[in-house]
Design a protein around this motif. Sequence first.
Motif, PDB file in Angstrom:
ATOM      1  N   TYR A 187       0.838  -1.206   0.000  1.00  0.00           N
ATOM      2  CA  TYR A 187       0.000   0.000   0.000  1.00  0.00           C
ATOM      3  C   TYR A 187       0.870   1.253   0.000  1.00  0.00           C
ATOM      4  CZ  TYR A 187      -4.651  -2.043   0.455  1.00  0.00           C
ATOM      5  OH  TYR A 187      -5.836  -2.679   0.194  1.00  0.00           O
ATOM      6  N   CYS A 188       1.925   1.252   0.795  1.00  0.00           N
ATOM      7  CA  CYS A 188       2.813   2.417   0.820  1.00  0.00           C
ATOM      8  C   CYS A 188       3.523   2.589  -0.520  1.00  0.00           C
ATOM      9  CB  CYS A 188       3.842   2.266   1.943  1.00  0.00           C
ATOM     10  SG  CYS A 188       3.157   2.432   3.606  1.00  0.00           S
ATOM     11  N   GLY A 189       3.902   1.468  -1.163  1.00  0.00           N
ATOM     12  CA  GLY A 189       4.561   1.552  -2.461  1.00  0.00           C
ATOM     13  C   GLY A 189       3.653   2.140  -3.523  1.00  0.00           C
ATOM     14  N   VAL A 190       2.398   1.710  -3.555  1.00  0.00           N
ATOM     15  CA  VAL A 190       1.444   2.278  -4.513  1.00  0.00           C
ATOM     16  C   VAL A 190       1.233   3.759  -4.215  1.00  0.00           C
ATOM     17  CG1 VAL A 190      -0.944   2.191  -5.332  1.00  0.00           C
ATOM     18  CG2 VAL A 190       0.312   0.066  -4.932  1.00  0.00           C
ATOM     19  N   ALA A 191       1.125   4.105  -2.929  1.00  0.00           N
ATOM     20  CA  ALA A 191       0.971   5.514  -2.561  1.00  0.00           C
ATOM     21  C   ALA A 191       2.180   6.324  -3.004  1.00  0.00           C
ATOM     22  CB  ALA A 191       0.763   5.646  -1.051  1.00  0.00           C
ATOM     23  N   GLY A 192       3.386   5.752  -2.871  1.00  0.00           N
ATOM     24  CA  GLY A 192       4.592   6.453  -3.301  1.00  0.00           C
ATOM     25  C   GLY A 192       4.617   6.698  -4.797  1.00  0.00           C
ATOM     26  N   ALA A 193       4.187   5.697  -5.583  1.00  0.00           N
ATOM     27  CA  ALA A 193       4.142   5.877  -7.032  1.00  0.00           C
ATOM     28  C   ALA A 193       3.135   6.971  -7.415  1.00  0.00           C
ATOM     29  CB  ALA A 193       3.782   4.556  -7.704  1.00  0.00           C
ATOM     30  N   LEU A 194       1.976   6.967  -6.770  1.00  0.00           N
ATOM     31  CA  LEU A 194       0.994   8.026  -7.033  1.00  0.00           C
ATOM     32  C   LEU A 194       1.532   9.389  -6.590  1.00  0.00           C
ATOM     33  CD1 LEU A 194      -2.314   6.274  -5.903  1.00  0.00           C
ATOM     34  CD2 LEU A 194      -1.611   6.795  -8.248  1.00  0.00           C
ATOM     35  N   TYR A 195       2.257   9.415  -5.481  1.00  0.00           N
ATOM     36  CA  TYR A 195       2.849  10.655  -4.969  1.00  0.00           C
ATOM     37  C   TYR A 195       3.805  11.260  -6.004  1.00  0.00           C
ATOM     38  CZ  TYR A 195       4.987  13.708  -1.407  1.00  0.00           C
ATOM     39  OH  TYR A 195       5.435  14.775  -0.682  1.00  0.00           O
ATOM     40  N   ALA A 196       4.567  10.383  -6.682  1.00  0.00           N
ATOM     41  CA  ALA A 196       5.523  10.867  -7.678  1.00  0.00           C
ATOM     42  C   ALA A 196       4.844  11.239  -8.983  1.00  0.00           C
ATOM     43  CB  ALA A 196       6.595   9.793  -7.924  1.00  0.00           C
TER      44      ALA A 196
END
Length: 355
Positions: free
Chosen positions: A239-248
Amino acid sequence: MLYREAGQFKASYKEDQQILPIRQDRIGMAVILAIFFLAVPMFASEYWLQAILIPVLIFSLAAIGLNILTGYAGQLSLGSAAFMAVGAFGAYNFMLRIDGMPFIVALILGGLCAALVGVAFGLPSLRIKGFYLAVATLAAQFFIVWALVKFSWFSNYSSSGVISAQEVNILGVAFNTPILKYLLTLSIVVVLALLAKNLVRSATGRRWMAVRDMDVAAEVIGIRPMRAKLSAFAVSSFYCGVAGALYAYTYLGTVEPEGFNLDLSFKILFMIIIGGVGSILGSFLGAAFIVLLPIFLNVFMHTIFAGNLPAGLGSNLELIVFGGLIIFFLIVEPHGLARLWTLAKDKLRLWPFPH
Protein backbone atom coordinates in the motif's frame (compact mmCIF):
# COMPACT_ATOMS: atom_id res chain seq x y z
CA MET A 1 -33.92 10.88 13.75
CA LEU A 2 -33.01 9.58 10.30
CA TYR A 3 -30.16 7.43 11.59
CA ARG A 4 -32.17 4.49 12.93
CA GLU A 5 -31.83 0.80 12.13
CA ALA A 6 -35.21 -0.32 13.49
CA GLY A 7 -36.99 -2.58 11.01
CA GLN A 8 -33.83 -3.46 9.08
CA PHE A 9 -33.81 -7.22 9.50
CA LYS A 10 -31.05 -9.54 8.30
CA ALA A 11 -32.19 -12.85 6.81
CA SER A 12 -28.74 -14.36 6.20
CA TYR A 13 -25.19 -14.32 7.51
CA LYS A 14 -24.08 -12.65 4.29
CA GLU A 15 -26.37 -9.68 4.93
CA ASP A 16 -25.27 -9.49 8.55
CA GLN A 17 -21.57 -9.44 7.60
CA GLN A 18 -21.78 -6.59 5.10
CA ILE A 19 -19.23 -3.82 5.37
CA LEU A 20 -22.10 -1.34 5.78
CA PRO A 21 -24.97 -3.35 7.33
CA ILE A 22 -27.12 -0.27 8.05
CA ARG A 23 -29.04 1.18 5.10
CA GLN A 24 -28.26 4.77 6.06
CA ASP A 25 -24.53 4.01 5.93
CA ARG A 26 -24.85 2.58 2.43
CA ILE A 27 -26.82 5.61 1.25
CA GLY A 28 -24.35 7.97 2.90
CA MET A 29 -21.37 6.23 1.30
CA ALA A 30 -23.04 6.38 -2.13
CA VAL A 31 -23.66 10.12 -1.66
CA ILE A 32 -20.06 10.75 -0.55
CA LEU A 33 -18.65 8.85 -3.54
CA ALA A 34 -21.00 10.71 -5.89
CA ILE A 35 -19.82 14.03 -4.47
CA PHE A 36 -16.13 13.16 -4.85
CA PHE A 37 -16.47 11.58 -8.31
CA LEU A 38 -18.99 13.99 -9.86
CA ALA A 39 -19.39 17.24 -7.92
CA VAL A 40 -15.77 17.87 -6.93
CA PRO A 41 -14.33 17.69 -10.49
CA MET A 42 -17.07 20.06 -11.66
CA PHE A 43 -16.71 22.76 -9.01
CA ALA A 44 -13.23 22.44 -7.44
CA SER A 45 -10.43 24.68 -8.70
CA GLU A 46 -7.15 23.33 -10.03
CA TYR A 47 -5.44 24.47 -6.83
CA TRP A 48 -7.82 22.44 -4.67
CA LEU A 49 -7.47 19.39 -6.87
CA GLN A 50 -3.69 19.42 -7.26
CA ALA A 51 -2.50 20.92 -3.97
CA ILE A 52 -5.06 19.62 -1.47
CA LEU A 53 -7.31 16.76 -2.58
CA ILE A 54 -4.71 14.67 -4.40
CA PRO A 55 -2.19 14.71 -1.50
CA VAL A 56 -5.00 13.97 0.98
CA LEU A 57 -5.94 10.88 -1.03
CA ILE A 58 -2.34 9.72 -1.44
CA PHE A 59 -1.53 10.19 2.23
CA SER A 60 -4.75 8.39 3.13
CA LEU A 61 -3.56 5.37 1.14
CA ALA A 62 -0.14 5.47 2.82
CA ALA A 63 -1.85 5.81 6.21
CA ILE A 64 -4.01 2.76 5.44
CA GLY A 65 -0.81 0.84 4.76
CA LEU A 66 0.78 1.90 8.03
CA ASN A 67 -2.49 1.29 9.88
CA ILE A 68 -2.55 -2.29 8.63
CA LEU A 69 0.91 -2.84 10.09
CA THR A 70 0.70 -0.78 13.27
CA GLY A 71 -3.00 -0.56 14.02
CA TYR A 72 -4.10 -4.09 13.09
CA ALA A 73 -0.89 -6.14 13.44
CA GLY A 74 0.69 -4.14 16.26
CA GLN A 75 4.11 -3.75 14.56
CA LEU A 76 5.46 -0.22 14.96
CA SER A 77 7.16 1.14 11.84
CA LEU A 78 8.99 4.37 11.03
CA GLY A 79 9.93 3.44 7.46
CA SER A 80 6.73 4.22 5.57
CA ALA A 81 8.32 6.90 3.41
CA ALA A 82 11.13 4.53 2.42
CA PHE A 83 8.63 1.95 1.17
CA MET A 84 6.86 4.75 -0.70
CA ALA A 85 10.20 5.58 -2.35
CA VAL A 86 10.66 1.94 -3.41
CA GLY A 87 7.22 1.97 -5.03
CA ALA A 88 7.90 5.25 -6.83
CA PHE A 89 11.31 4.25 -8.18
CA GLY A 90 10.05 0.76 -8.99
CA ALA A 91 7.19 2.11 -11.11
CA TYR A 92 9.54 4.59 -12.78
CA ASN A 93 12.09 1.95 -13.76
CA PHE A 94 9.49 -0.53 -14.97
CA MET A 95 8.02 2.12 -17.27
CA LEU A 96 11.48 3.27 -18.35
CA ARG A 97 13.06 -0.08 -19.13
CA ILE A 98 10.08 -2.05 -20.51
CA ASP A 99 8.59 -0.64 -23.67
CA GLY A 100 4.84 -0.27 -23.61
CA MET A 101 4.55 -0.95 -19.89
CA PRO A 102 1.04 0.14 -18.79
CA PHE A 103 0.98 2.57 -15.90
CA ILE A 104 -1.40 0.47 -13.79
CA VAL A 105 0.84 -2.61 -14.22
CA ALA A 106 3.91 -0.55 -13.31
CA LEU A 107 2.02 0.75 -10.28
CA ILE A 108 1.26 -2.80 -9.11
CA LEU A 109 4.82 -3.98 -9.80
CA GLY A 110 6.21 -1.02 -7.87
CA GLY A 111 3.95 -1.95 -4.96
CA LEU A 112 5.16 -5.57 -5.14
CA CYS A 113 8.79 -4.38 -5.04
CA ALA A 114 7.95 -2.38 -1.93
CA ALA A 115 6.27 -5.48 -0.46
CA LEU A 116 9.43 -7.55 -0.97
CA VAL A 117 11.58 -4.87 0.65
CA GLY A 118 9.04 -4.60 3.48
CA VAL A 119 9.23 -8.33 4.14
CA ALA A 120 13.04 -8.14 4.22
CA PHE A 121 13.00 -5.36 6.79
CA GLY A 122 10.14 -7.05 8.64
CA LEU A 123 12.25 -10.09 9.49
CA PRO A 124 13.53 -8.46 12.74
CA SER A 125 9.90 -8.38 13.95
CA LEU A 126 10.18 -12.14 14.52
CA ARG A 127 12.61 -11.47 17.38
CA ILE A 128 12.01 -7.90 18.52
CA LYS A 129 9.02 -5.62 18.95
CA GLY A 130 7.97 -2.21 20.20
CA PHE A 131 10.62 0.50 20.32
CA TYR A 132 13.37 -1.83 19.07
CA LEU A 133 11.33 -2.75 15.99
CA ALA A 134 10.72 0.94 15.33
CA VAL A 135 14.50 1.48 15.34
CA ALA A 136 14.94 -1.42 12.90
CA THR A 137 12.41 0.06 10.49
CA LEU A 138 14.05 3.46 10.96
CA ALA A 139 17.22 1.85 9.60
CA ALA A 140 15.22 0.95 6.48
CA GLN A 141 14.37 4.63 6.06
CA PHE A 142 18.02 5.66 5.98
CA PHE A 143 19.32 2.65 4.06
CA ILE A 144 16.78 2.78 1.22
CA VAL A 145 17.15 6.52 0.66
CA TRP A 146 20.96 6.11 0.74
CA ALA A 147 20.81 3.26 -1.78
CA LEU A 148 18.60 5.26 -4.16
CA VAL A 149 21.08 8.16 -4.02
CA LYS A 150 24.24 6.03 -4.12
CA PHE A 151 23.30 3.80 -7.05
CA SER A 152 22.49 6.14 -9.92
CA TRP A 153 20.99 3.29 -11.98
CA PHE A 154 17.74 3.78 -10.09
CA SER A 155 17.53 7.39 -11.28
CA ASN A 156 18.70 6.55 -14.82
CA TYR A 157 22.14 8.08 -14.13
CA SER A 158 20.70 11.56 -13.60
CA SER A 159 23.38 13.98 -12.41
CA SER A 160 21.01 15.75 -10.03
CA GLY A 161 19.17 12.66 -8.84
CA VAL A 162 15.87 14.38 -9.62
CA ILE A 163 14.03 12.94 -12.62
CA SER A 164 10.76 13.86 -14.23
CA ALA A 165 8.07 11.21 -14.02
CA GLN A 166 6.80 9.82 -17.30
CA GLU A 167 3.42 10.86 -18.59
CA VAL A 168 0.59 8.74 -17.23
CA ASN A 169 -1.21 7.17 -20.18
CA ILE A 170 -4.00 4.61 -19.74
CA LEU A 171 -5.77 3.11 -22.76
CA GLY A 172 -4.61 6.00 -24.91
CA VAL A 173 -5.84 8.67 -22.50
CA ALA A 174 -3.15 11.03 -21.18
CA PHE A 175 -3.77 11.89 -17.54
CA ASN A 176 -2.03 15.26 -17.68
CA THR A 177 -4.63 17.57 -16.14
CA PRO A 178 -5.45 18.04 -12.43
CA ILE A 179 -8.99 16.70 -12.93
CA LEU A 180 -7.84 13.49 -14.62
CA LYS A 181 -5.04 12.98 -12.09
CA TYR A 182 -7.52 13.49 -9.27
CA LEU A 183 -10.01 11.00 -10.72
CA LEU A 184 -7.26 8.42 -11.28
CA THR A 185 -5.94 8.83 -7.74
CA LEU A 186 -9.44 8.72 -6.27
CA SER A 187 -10.35 5.55 -8.18
CA ILE A 188 -7.21 3.71 -7.08
CA VAL A 189 -7.60 4.82 -3.45
CA VAL A 190 -11.27 3.79 -3.31
CA VAL A 191 -10.53 0.33 -4.73
CA LEU A 192 -7.57 -0.30 -2.39
CA ALA A 193 -9.44 1.07 0.64
CA LEU A 194 -12.31 -1.34 -0.08
CA LEU A 195 -9.83 -4.22 -0.39
CA ALA A 196 -8.19 -3.21 2.90
CA LYS A 197 -11.55 -3.03 4.67
CA ASN A 198 -12.42 -6.53 3.48
CA LEU A 199 -8.95 -7.83 4.31
CA VAL A 200 -8.99 -6.71 7.94
CA ARG A 201 -12.40 -8.38 8.37
CA SER A 202 -11.12 -11.67 6.93
CA ALA A 203 -9.27 -14.53 8.63
CA THR A 204 -5.99 -12.80 7.78
CA GLY A 205 -7.08 -9.63 9.56
CA ARG A 206 -8.19 -11.59 12.61
CA ARG A 207 -4.79 -13.27 12.74
CA TRP A 208 -3.13 -9.85 12.65
CA MET A 209 -5.26 -8.60 15.53
CA ALA A 210 -4.65 -11.76 17.54
CA VAL A 211 -0.89 -11.30 17.19
CA ARG A 212 -1.28 -7.62 18.07
CA ASP A 213 -3.26 -8.27 21.25
CA MET A 214 -1.18 -11.20 22.57
CA ASP A 215 1.25 -13.00 20.32
CA VAL A 216 1.92 -15.86 22.76
CA ALA A 217 -1.77 -16.66 23.11
CA ALA A 218 -2.19 -16.41 19.33
CA GLU A 219 0.57 -18.96 18.83
CA VAL A 220 -1.02 -21.28 21.39
CA ILE A 221 -4.31 -21.39 19.45
CA GLY A 222 -2.52 -22.25 16.20
CA ILE A 223 -1.73 -18.89 14.61
CA ARG A 224 1.77 -18.69 13.16
CA PRO A 225 3.24 -15.33 14.24
CA MET A 226 5.92 -15.39 11.54
CA ARG A 227 3.39 -15.70 8.73
CA ALA A 228 1.06 -13.13 10.29
CA LYS A 229 3.76 -10.52 10.89
CA LEU A 230 5.46 -10.90 7.51
CA SER A 231 2.14 -10.82 5.66
CA ALA A 232 1.29 -7.59 7.51
CA PHE A 233 4.64 -6.09 6.46
CA ALA A 234 4.07 -7.21 2.86
CA VAL A 235 0.55 -5.80 2.56
CA SER A 236 1.46 -2.59 4.40
CA SER A 237 4.52 -2.00 2.21
CA PHE A 238 2.48 -2.73 -0.93
CA TYR A 239 0.00 0.00 0.00
CA CYS A 240 2.81 2.42 0.82
CA GLY A 241 4.56 1.55 -2.46
CA VAL A 242 1.44 2.28 -4.51
CA ALA A 243 0.97 5.51 -2.56
CA GLY A 244 4.59 6.45 -3.30
CA ALA A 245 4.14 5.88 -7.03
CA LEU A 246 0.99 8.03 -7.03
CA TYR A 247 2.85 10.65 -4.97
CA ALA A 248 5.52 10.87 -7.68
CA TYR A 249 3.28 10.64 -10.75
CA THR A 250 0.07 12.46 -9.87
CA TYR A 251 1.30 14.95 -7.25
CA LEU A 252 5.01 15.85 -7.45
CA GLY A 253 5.59 15.05 -11.11
CA THR A 254 9.16 14.07 -10.21
CA VAL A 255 10.86 11.01 -8.77
CA GLU A 256 13.48 11.95 -6.19
CA PRO A 257 14.77 10.31 -2.99
CA GLU A 258 14.56 13.51 -0.96
CA GLY A 259 10.81 13.61 -1.51
CA PHE A 260 10.53 10.56 0.76
CA ASN A 261 12.48 11.67 3.82
CA LEU A 262 12.05 10.86 7.51
CA ASP A 263 9.67 13.79 8.03
CA LEU A 264 7.20 12.10 5.69
CA SER A 265 7.37 8.88 7.73
CA PHE A 266 6.57 10.79 10.92
CA LYS A 267 3.78 12.67 9.17
CA ILE A 268 2.14 9.38 8.15
CA LEU A 269 2.53 8.07 11.71
CA PHE A 270 0.82 11.20 13.05
CA MET A 271 -2.02 10.65 10.59
CA ILE A 272 -2.95 7.27 12.02
CA ILE A 273 -2.51 8.46 15.60
CA ILE A 274 -4.82 11.44 15.06
CA GLY A 275 -7.26 9.64 12.79
CA GLY A 276 -7.44 6.47 14.84
CA VAL A 277 -5.13 3.48 15.14
CA GLY A 278 -6.76 0.35 13.75
CA SER A 279 -9.33 2.17 11.61
CA ILE A 280 -9.56 2.52 7.83
CA LEU A 281 -11.82 5.56 8.23
CA GLY A 282 -9.30 7.03 10.66
CA SER A 283 -6.63 6.93 7.95
CA PHE A 284 -8.71 9.28 5.78
CA LEU A 285 -9.62 11.57 8.67
CA GLY A 286 -6.03 11.77 9.90
CA ALA A 287 -4.68 12.54 6.43
CA ALA A 288 -7.24 15.29 5.92
CA PHE A 289 -6.41 16.74 9.35
CA ILE A 290 -2.64 16.77 8.76
CA VAL A 291 -2.90 18.27 5.25
CA LEU A 292 -5.66 20.81 5.86
CA LEU A 293 -4.73 22.13 9.31
CA PRO A 294 -1.43 23.84 8.26
CA ILE A 295 -3.27 25.49 5.35
CA PHE A 296 -6.00 26.71 7.70
CA LEU A 297 -3.41 28.00 10.19
CA ASN A 298 -1.55 29.83 7.43
CA VAL A 299 -4.72 31.57 6.24
CA PHE A 300 -5.77 32.31 9.82
CA MET A 301 -2.39 33.83 10.77
CA HIS A 302 -2.31 36.08 7.73
CA THR A 303 -5.89 37.18 8.39
CA ILE A 304 -5.23 38.00 12.04
CA PHE A 305 -2.01 39.92 11.36
CA ALA A 306 -3.28 41.47 8.10
CA GLY A 307 -0.33 40.09 6.15
CA ASN A 308 2.25 41.94 8.32
CA LEU A 309 3.61 38.83 10.01
CA PRO A 310 7.25 38.03 9.06
CA ALA A 311 7.52 34.84 7.02
CA GLY A 312 9.90 33.08 9.42
CA LEU A 313 7.86 33.94 12.50
CA GLY A 314 4.65 32.89 10.78
CA SER A 315 5.98 29.45 9.88
CA ASN A 316 7.28 28.92 13.43
CA LEU A 317 3.95 29.94 14.93
CA GLU A 318 2.19 27.53 12.62
CA LEU A 319 4.42 24.69 13.84
CA ILE A 320 3.85 25.63 17.49
CA VAL A 321 0.08 25.80 17.11
CA PHE A 322 0.04 22.64 15.01
CA GLY A 323 2.03 20.68 17.59
CA GLY A 324 -0.04 22.04 20.46
CA LEU A 325 -3.29 21.07 18.78
CA ILE A 326 -1.99 17.54 18.17
CA ILE A 327 -1.01 17.13 21.84
CA PHE A 328 -4.33 18.58 23.01
CA PHE A 329 -6.27 16.29 20.72
CA LEU A 330 -4.37 13.20 21.83
CA ILE A 331 -5.11 14.03 25.47
CA VAL A 332 -8.81 14.67 24.85
CA GLU A 333 -9.44 11.72 22.52
CA PRO A 334 -6.50 9.28 22.34
CA HIS A 335 -8.45 6.91 20.07
CA GLY A 336 -8.59 9.45 17.28
CA LEU A 337 -11.17 11.11 15.09
CA ALA A 338 -12.65 7.78 14.06
CA ARG A 339 -13.64 7.17 17.67
CA LEU A 340 -15.49 10.50 17.79
CA TRP A 341 -17.45 9.49 14.70
CA THR A 342 -18.30 6.12 16.28
CA LEU A 343 -19.56 7.82 19.45
CA ALA A 344 -21.65 10.25 17.38
CA LYS A 345 -23.22 7.37 15.46
CA ASP A 346 -24.06 5.53 18.69
CA LYS A 347 -25.78 8.60 20.10
CA LEU A 348 -27.75 9.16 16.91
CA ARG A 349 -28.96 5.58 16.89
CA LEU A 350 -30.43 5.94 20.40
CA TRP A 351 -31.52 9.60 20.40
CA PRO A 352 -33.51 10.99 22.23
CA PHE A 353 -32.94 8.26 24.82
CA PRO A 354 -29.86 8.49 27.07
CA HIS A 355 -26.79 6.58 25.96
